[in-house]
Motif scaffolding. Structure first.
Motif, mmCIF file in Angstrom:
data_model
loop_
_atom_site.group_PDB
_atom_site.id
_atom_site.type_symbol
_atom_site.label_atom_id
_atom_site.label_comp_id
_atom_site.label_asym_id
_atom_site.label_seq_id
_atom_site.Cartn_x
_atom_site.Cartn_y
_atom_site.Cartn_z
ATOM 1 N N ARG A 250 71.670 -14.607 -15.910
ATOM 2 C CA ARG A 250 71.597 -14.303 -14.485
ATOM 3 C C ARG A 250 70.356 -13.470 -14.229
ATOM 4 O O ARG A 250 69.740 -12.954 -15.162
ATOM 5 C CB ARG A 250 72.853 -13.598 -13.991
ATOM 6 N N SER A 251 70.004 -13.344 -12.985
ATOM 7 C CA SER A 251 68.869 -12.493 -12.653
ATOM 8 C C SER A 251 69.183 -11.705 -11.395
ATOM 9 O O SER A 251 70.065 -12.056 -10.614
ATOM 10 C CB SER A 251 67.593 -13.316 -12.483
ATOM 11 N N THR A 252 68.456 -10.637 -11.236
ATOM 12 C CA THR A 252 68.605 -9.794 -10.063
ATOM 13 C C THR A 252 67.243 -9.236 -9.683
ATOM 14 O O THR A 252 66.310 -9.275 -10.486
ATOM 15 C CB THR A 252 69.620 -8.653 -10.333
ATOM 16 N N GLU B 31 76.224 -7.443 -21.893
ATOM 17 C CA GLU B 31 74.969 -8.034 -21.426
ATOM 18 C C GLU B 31 73.785 -7.241 -21.957
ATOM 19 O O GLU B 31 73.913 -6.091 -22.361
ATOM 20 C CB GLU B 31 74.910 -8.033 -19.894
ATOM 21 N N VAL C 129 65.857 -10.405 -15.682
ATOM 22 C CA VAL C 129 66.650 -11.484 -16.264
ATOM 23 C C VAL C 129 67.618 -10.869 -17.268
ATOM 24 O O VAL C 129 67.207 -10.120 -18.166
ATOM 25 C CB VAL C 129 65.757 -12.539 -16.946
ATOM 26 N N GLN D 252 75.041 -20.785 -17.997
ATOM 27 C CA GLN D 252 75.948 -19.955 -17.218
ATOM 28 C C GLN D 252 75.984 -18.496 -17.682
ATOM 29 O O GLN D 252 76.492 -17.633 -16.989
ATOM 30 C CB GLN D 252 77.357 -20.547 -17.277
ATOM 31 N N TYR D 253 75.420 -18.193 -18.832
ATOM 32 C CA TYR D 253 75.428 -16.833 -19.363
ATOM 33 C C TYR D 253 74.129 -16.072 -19.055
ATOM 34 O O TYR D 253 73.929 -14.955 -19.529
ATOM 35 C CB TYR D 253 75.687 -16.844 -20.875
ATOM 36 N N GLN E 108 74.162 -12.650 -21.394
ATOM 37 C CA GLN E 108 75.340 -12.205 -22.136
ATOM 38 C C GLN E 108 75.003 -12.213 -23.628
ATOM 39 O O GLN E 108 74.427 -13.183 -24.145
ATOM 40 C CB GLN E 108 76.528 -13.110 -21.849
#
Length: 171
Positions: free
Chosen positions: A82-84, A120, A156, A79-80, A159
């Motif tokens: 994420r990607s964009t 992050e 990618v 859960q820590y 946190q």
């Protein structure tokens, strides 16, 4: 060449030792596994229990492979993470000057300046494709001529605190 992978999961910790051959194939030569009781949904909940599980899995993998493990590649998920997706471009001054590695590096540097939270960090910037003067689908633009160089990146992000906990356990 020997390569070692470590997966710290919610139910088990797995260490796999592989021998990579020149032709790109990988032969598994060792495996270690132990129950994971210090992780929940991919996040470390108990440093001591997680460290103990890693030690046990590493010991098993060393015994089955005959190789002393001192370096691993750690798979991270949870859960820590994420990607964009990010698209960046640069405008080059001379259309006749060929695209160089420095141009690709400039694009990647622009992608790395993506605003993220102070808790992050960017883990990976993966280029998906390049476009030269709006022509898309280019995987390797070095040596091509063009004024506008554009790239789409998969970034990618993780946190920092949970990543530090993983690092602490592995070290």
């Amino acid at each position: 060449m020997i390569t070692v992978g470590l997966d710290i999961g919610t139910t088990k910790v797995v260490v796999i030792v592989g021998e990579k051959h020149a032709n790109g194939t990988l032969r598994i030569i060792g495996l270690g596994q132990s129950p994971s009781t210090g992780v929940d949904k991919g996040a470390i909940q108990n440093i001591t229990k997680t460290t103990d599980a890693i030690r046990a899995a590493v010991t098993m993998a060393e015994q089955s492979s005959g190789y002393k493990i001192n370096r691993v590649t750690v798979g991270i998920a949870g859960q820590y993470i994420r990607s964009t997706r990010q698209t960046e471009y640069i405008t080059r001054s001379d259309v006749n000057d060929v695209i160089r590695q420095e141009d690709l590096d400039a694009l990647t540097a622009k992608a790395a300046s993506l605003p993220i939270s102070e808790n992050e960090t960017i883990l990976h910037i993966l280029t998906q494709e390049y476009r030269v003067d709006y022509q898309g689908g280019i995987l390797e633009p070095i040596g091509m001529a063009g004024r506008r160089l554009e790239a789409t990146f998969h970034i990618v992000i993780g946190q920092i605190a949970p990543l530090q906990n993983i690092k602490r356990c592995v070290e």
